[in-house]
Structures are given as structure tokens and as C-alpha cells.
Scaffold this motif. Sequence first.
Motif, PDB file in Angstrom:
ATOM      1  N   ARG A  35       5.028  10.900  19.583  1.00 53.29           N
ATOM      2  CA  ARG A  35       4.290  11.147  18.344  1.00 53.29           C
ATOM      3  C   ARG A  35       5.195  11.784  17.292  1.00 53.29           C
ATOM      4  N   CYS A  36       5.969  12.781  17.682  1.00 51.55           N
ATOM      5  CA  CYS A  36       6.867  13.436  16.734  1.00 51.55           C
ATOM      6  C   CYS A  36       7.949  12.474  16.236  1.00 51.55           C
ATOM      7  N   GLU A  37       8.478  11.658  17.130  1.00 50.87           N
ATOM      8  CA  GLU A  37       9.491  10.692  16.718  1.00 50.87           C
ATOM      9  C   GLU A  37       8.912   9.679  15.743  1.00 50.87           C
ATOM     10  N   ARG A  38       7.635   9.331  15.914  1.00 50.39           N
ATOM     11  CA  ARG A  38       7.006   8.400  14.982  1.00 50.39           C
ATOM     12  C   ARG A  38       6.853   9.040  13.603  1.00 50.39           C
ATOM     13  N   LEU A  39       6.468  10.302  13.550  1.00 46.37           N
ATOM     14  CA  LEU A  39       6.348  10.991  12.265  1.00 46.37           C
ATOM     15  C   LEU A  39       7.696  11.050  11.552  1.00 46.37           C
ATOM     16  N   ASN A  57      20.454 -16.518  11.570  1.00 42.28           N
ATOM     17  CA  ASN A  57      20.967 -16.610  10.202  1.00 42.28           C
ATOM     18  C   ASN A  57      19.910 -16.182   9.188  1.00 42.28           C
ATOM     19  N   ASN A  58      19.189 -15.140   9.514  1.00 37.95           N
ATOM     20  CA  ASN A  58      18.180 -14.611   8.601  1.00 37.95           C
ATOM     21  C   ASN A  58      18.856 -13.917   7.435  1.00 37.95           C
ATOM     22  N   ALA A  59      18.269 -14.063   6.245  1.00 39.00           N
ATOM     23  CA  ALA A  59      18.865 -13.436   5.062  1.00 39.00           C
ATOM     24  C   ALA A  59      18.803 -11.921   5.139  1.00 39.00           C
ATOM     25  N   ARG A  60      17.826 -11.401   5.884  1.00 39.55           N
ATOM     26  CA  ARG A  60      17.700  -9.953   6.056  1.00 39.55           C
ATOM     27  C   ARG A  60      17.667  -9.659   7.548  1.00 39.55           C
ATOM     28  N   PRO A  61      18.807  -9.613   8.197  1.00 40.06           N
ATOM     29  CA  PRO A  61      18.840  -9.458   9.667  1.00 40.06           C
ATOM     30  C   PRO A  61      18.698  -8.007  10.107  1.00 40.06           C
ATOM     31  N   TYR A  62      17.698  -7.335   9.642  1.00 40.03           N
ATOM     32  CA  TYR A  62      17.491  -5.940  10.009  1.00 40.03           C
ATOM     33  C   TYR A  62      15.996  -5.652  10.063  1.00 40.03           C
ATOM     34  N   ARG A  63      15.673  -4.576  10.723  1.00 39.40           N
ATOM     35  CA  ARG A  63      14.293  -4.093  10.806  1.00 39.40           C
ATOM     36  C   ARG A  63      14.261  -2.632  10.377  1.00 39.40           C
ATOM     37  N   GLN A  64      13.109  -2.211   9.855  1.00 38.96           N
ATOM     38  CA  GLN A  64      12.907  -0.840   9.421  1.00 38.96           C
ATOM     39  C   GLN A  64      11.806  -0.204  10.269  1.00 38.96           C
ATOM     40  N   ALA A  65      11.845   1.112  10.341  1.00 38.91           N
ATOM     41  CA  ALA A  65      10.932   1.822  11.240  1.00 38.91           C
ATOM     42  C   ALA A  65       9.478   1.636  10.837  1.00 38.91           C
ATOM     43  N   GLN A  66       9.192   1.535   9.544  1.00 35.89           N
ATOM     44  CA  GLN A  66       7.804   1.422   9.104  1.00 35.89           C
ATOM     45  C   GLN A  66       7.214   0.041   9.352  1.00 35.89           C
ATOM     46  N   GLU A 100       8.075  -0.029   1.024  1.00 34.48           N
ATOM     47  CA  GLU A 100       8.255   0.970  -0.037  1.00 34.48           C
ATOM     48  C   GLU A 100       7.891   2.323   0.543  1.00 34.48           C
ATOM     49  N   ASN A 101       8.898   3.114   0.836  1.00 31.85           N
ATOM     50  CA  ASN A 101       8.699   4.384   1.531  1.00 31.85           C
ATOM     51  C   ASN A 101       8.165   5.428   0.560  1.00 31.85           C
ATOM     52  N   ASP A 102       6.853   5.448   0.405  1.00 28.19           N
ATOM     53  CA  ASP A 102       6.226   6.448  -0.454  1.00 28.19           C
ATOM     54  C   ASP A 102       6.138   7.812   0.216  1.00 28.19           C
ATOM     55  N   ILE A 103       6.332   7.853   1.540  1.00 29.93           N
ATOM     56  CA  ILE A 103       6.250   9.132   2.249  1.00 29.93           C
ATOM     57  C   ILE A 103       7.526   9.941   2.054  1.00 29.93           C
ATOM     58  N   GLY A 104       8.677   9.288   2.105  1.00 29.44           N
ATOM     59  CA  GLY A 104       9.949  10.001   2.061  1.00 29.44           C
ATOM     60  C   GLY A 104      10.131  10.805   0.792  1.00 29.44           C
ATOM     61  N   TRP A 105       9.956  10.168  -0.369  1.00 27.50           N
ATOM     62  CA  TRP A 105      10.218  10.895  -1.609  1.00 27.50           C
ATOM     63  C   TRP A 105       9.160  11.958  -1.877  1.00 27.50           C
ATOM     64  N   PRO A 367      -1.349  12.213   7.817  1.00 30.85           N
ATOM     65  CA  PRO A 367      -2.481  11.551   7.139  1.00 30.85           C
ATOM     66  C   PRO A 367      -2.076  10.401   6.232  1.00 30.85           C
ATOM     67  N   LEU A 368      -0.802  10.272   5.914  1.00 27.93           N
ATOM     68  CA  LEU A 368      -0.348   9.209   5.022  1.00 27.93           C
ATOM     69  C   LEU A 368       0.005   7.924   5.763  1.00 27.93           C
ATOM     70  N   LEU A 369       0.058   7.944   7.088  1.00 29.19           N
ATOM     71  CA  LEU A 369       0.481   6.762   7.839  1.00 29.19           C
ATOM     72  C   LEU A 369      -0.407   5.541   7.592  1.00 29.19           C
ATOM     73  N   PRO A 370      -1.749   5.652   7.678  1.00 28.75           N
ATOM     74  CA  PRO A 370      -2.564   4.450   7.450  1.00 28.75           C
ATOM     75  C   PRO A 370      -2.408   3.879   6.048  1.00 28.75           C
ATOM     76  N   LEU A 371      -2.354   4.743   5.032  1.00 28.24           N
ATOM     77  CA  LEU A 371      -2.195   4.258   3.669  1.00 28.24           C
ATOM     78  C   LEU A 371      -0.822   3.643   3.447  1.00 28.24           C
ATOM     79  N   GLN A 372       0.196   4.204   4.074  1.00 26.34           N
ATOM     80  CA  GLN A 372       1.540   3.628   3.952  1.00 26.34           C
ATOM     81  C   GLN A 372       1.586   2.239   4.590  1.00 26.34           C
ATOM     82  N   ASP A 373       0.929   2.061   5.735  1.00 26.17           N
ATOM     83  CA  ASP A 373       0.876   0.748   6.368  1.00 26.17           C
ATOM     84  C   ASP A 373       0.125  -0.253   5.493  1.00 26.17           C
ATOM     85  N   GLU A 374      -0.980   0.185   4.895  1.00 28.38           N
ATOM     86  CA  GLU A 374      -1.741  -0.719   4.026  1.00 28.38           C
ATOM     87  C   GLU A 374      -0.926  -1.124   2.798  1.00 28.38           C
TER      88      GLU A 374
END
Length: 562
Positions: A35-39, A57-66, A100-105, A367-374
Motif C-alpha cells: 500500500r505504501c509503495e503504491r502511494l 517497435n512501439n513508439a513509446r516503449p515504456y510504462r508509467q506507474a499510474q 498527467e500527474n496531478d498528484i505530484g505537483w 483520496p486522489l487516486l480514484p480521481l487521478q485514474d479517472e
Amino acid sequence: MQNDLAKLNLDHPMLASVAALRAAVERLLGPERRRCERLWAYYRNPTRLDAMLDAGNNARPYRQAQEWGLPARVTGSVAGADVFDASLAAGVNRKEVVIENDIGWRVDSIVDFLFGRAIVLNSTAADPARRTQIEAVLRAVLAANGGLIFLQQLALLGAVYGSVDVLVKFVPDLAATPAPTAASNTVQSLGGTCPSAAAITVPSPAESASDESVLVTDDGATPPADSVLPAPGASHPSPRDIDRLARCVRLEIVEPTRALPLLSPCDCRVADAFATVYTRARTPSEAPALAARQRRGLRLPWARPPLDPPSPQRVVVIELVTPTQWQRYEDDMLVAEGPLSLGRLPLVHVQNTPDPLSYVGASDVEPLLPLQDELNTRLSDRAHRIAMTSFRMYLGKGIENFTDVPITPGQMWQTDNPAADVVEFGGDASCPSEESHISNVREAIDKLSGVSPVAAGAIKGKIGNLTSAAALRVTMMALLSRTERKRGTYGIAIAQMCELALAWLDHAGLFPTTPDERGIDIYWSNPLPTNEIERLEEAKAKVALGVPVDVVLRELGYGDQA
């Protein structure tokens, strides 16, 4: 020596029931750590190269945590699986993934408003001379542990996890070493682990004191003779001695993924004992000792059954601290112990936001996780729709060689088919409902977090016809109110750290103080931009009212020069 927690002499239900302690450790290393690692992942949103995407040969060969919260129709991965270890879903192609990482900033803005500027520590001692000495020692202790960077780390971990713990340790050996820089203190406080015991057998108390000088000072003992500590009992230390005193106190941040407080059965806000739990790599030299311990069968009562032996690669370490002593266990075996001569638990617990009847505070990220996913889901859907409809396409009916003739301005087609036609389709059409939904999600994140885009400098329109300071206060009222609440909790924690630091120095006989002299008041600077002329006029007014000049100068940032 009996390898049992019973010798701690602590009447605590979790220590009385070893099964309960083992269950708590497993819960911390299992679901609580995930849980803490997910936060933290949602705050930092790290990016990793994906071998499967790179091979295609994907143009964006990476994944992000979110991407963990995005549906499978967008990511092309099995839903609910780990982002960086997920397998591709059958029959589903990866779409345009927009994060769009609205949580980080927003979290960074909260930390900047809380500890963007230095704080001023004012002693409450009655004697002005003693106030000056105590304030100098406390400022040196805070600076030796990272200063403002330490406070920002404290606020960041608290905002992400909801709470954070700090162990105030007395380390006389550090007085003989150079003062740590901010960078080295960061690694030591956040990622450092205590050294493992040199031998598997339990050392004697004297050996324990030399091996684990972090928390141990035997009653009546003095610092080592070869150290360069100030003269014991010096109530008027020189500036050089103050720096050495400061390096004797270490403020160690315990990451919540390692913290296991043993709460009082009468008050859930009070910890009777504290354990730091972590895993480390097993060295090759420890393999024979591990086999010998398994043959001897020396285990604690909560030891694993024979069918579940300790891992040959990892060692589970439990460092248990009580008001009277400390112990360290490795794979359920007691390997080091010693007395804690301070006679109290040197622990400071910080709640990010006060949560009644709870030891852990409220996280700003959770509390921001569901809204960030949406938000990420709708942005990804819009990006896919734009990619599919941004180009105009044409359907030619009844025209010979329609695909061989380029479509250019002034181009004409000729046919004898009266039913011939050219149909245009595609193009980016307006979607008001989509734009409105994304805008509503952003506003919901603003209200829930209390941080508006204005705090990060994103001003899209006029902020009012008032003066600049008043307009900013009205616009960021929620963030300023939240900052004031955090100042209350973090201010109490800073005062407790200072009190414990002075108690350690007094107990060691290096800087004697009385309990009445260990209180402090904190001056917080204005988080909003201020006019220097207005600040100077306010300082003059404070001096006219009788506020000491040195306090006013420190508030203005000229304390050291003065």
C-alpha cells in the motif's frame, strides 16, 4: 542468555503474544508495504522501459506507474496486474496512454508552502543568555541533520504516507567525524540501514555498546576518550563545541514501510515500544552460520516452522526499541542488545493531518487516486479518439482509378457513372461533454487536495480586482488553511525533537539543561510573496512593541549575521 522477548519487561499485548507480533511484522512486510509503495508510486510516477513494448517497435516503449489504474482497453495489459510486470492481454492492442500527474505537483506545492522557507526556533528559557545558547545548539543540531532539506523530507513523507516517525539518537562517535552534507544526510536518514552484527552469537553488553552506539549509553558512562567531544558539563560551549555537540544527535527518519509502532492498549495515539522492520541481502559469509543456527534450532517463539526456513537470499531484521533497552533480531534470532539509558522512548510521531482516534494520519495522496485514474482514463480516450479522427478521409464511389489520383486543390475526376459520389468522413469533431467531464474531474481534484493551479503559477484569468496579496489569499484559502493545520502538527513534532535532543545532551553530561529550558516556540514565515518594505515596517513595529531585536532579525533572515 535466553533468546526471548520476555526479558524486555514490557507489559504489552503484542509482545506478550509472539504470534501477534509475527503477524504484525508479516502484515507490515506484505499488504501494508504494498500500500505504501503504491502511494509513493502515484506521487513519483516512475517510468520504466518495457521489453515487450520495445520488441514490438512501439513508439513509446515504456510504462508509467499510474497505468496501474487504467483499464485494459487502454494499456493492453491484464487488468489488476503490476504495471511493470504485467503481461499483454489477449486480443487487445495498446492505445495512446496519456498520464498527467496531478498528484505530484500538488504534493510538492503543499511541501513548498509548509517548509519553503527556513523556520526560526525560539527558546522559552527564562534567562536570555541561556536562550541564546540553547537556540544556537538547536540550530546546529537541525543543520547537522540536513536543515531545511530534512524538514522538507519529513513533510513529503508525511504528505504521501499520512504519517512519519523520527528516532532521536545519540551517537557520540559522530562527533569525531566531519559534519555530514545535505546529500549524505539524505541517504543516511531515508535509505540507510543499521549494520548487521559481526557474529551470529549474542554479544555481551559491553560488545553491544561498542557495536550499536546508536542508541546505547550505559548509565554513568561518558563518551569515548579518543573522541573530540566538548568538555562534559560545559554550559557555555564555544561555536566549535556547538558543532561537535550537534553531530552527537541524529534525527533518523523511519520510512512508514519500515515502521512498526507497538501502541498502548489504553491509548491508540501512544506507542509503548517501536520496531524498525526491514530486509537486507544475506552475505555469503553468513551462509554457514545460518546452517549452524538451523541445526541448533535456536529460534524465538514466533520462529517459522521447519517447512518454512529463512530465505537464503534475504534477512528479515527487527530492531526493537523500548524505554529501557533495544534489541535487534535477524531471522527471529537475537543478535544484539543493550540498555537505553535515557529512560524514555526517543520517538517522535508526526501526523500529516490530525485523524481522531488513530495513530496514522490522513494522507494527501490516497483520496486522489480514484480521481487521478479517472482523469488519466479520459485523457487517454481523448488521445485515441483524436488519433483516429484527426485526418479527413474520402470514400469514392463509381470513379475509376480513384486511388491513383492524388487529392490536391483543383483536382478533378471524370466519370460517366451518374451514381458516382465522393463522401468525406473523419476529422476531429467537437465533444463538449468530454471536455466538461475532464474539467469537472480537475475541479474535483482541486477541491479534494486544496491546491489550485494558481499555487503552481498557472494563472488562466484575472484573479480579482483586489490587491495582489489579498487576491492570492482568497484564491488559495484552502491551501493556506491546510498549511496552518499542518504547522500545528509539525510544529509539535519539531518541539519534541528539540526536547529529546537537549535531553540526550543533558543525560550525557555534555550540555546540561533543565526540563523547563527545553521548550521552544517556532516562527513560521509567510508562504505568500511579500513586499520587503512591508516586512521591514512590520519588523519595526515588533521592535517598538518590545520583541527582542535578535528574534526580529532571525525572522528577517539575518540571525547568523547579527
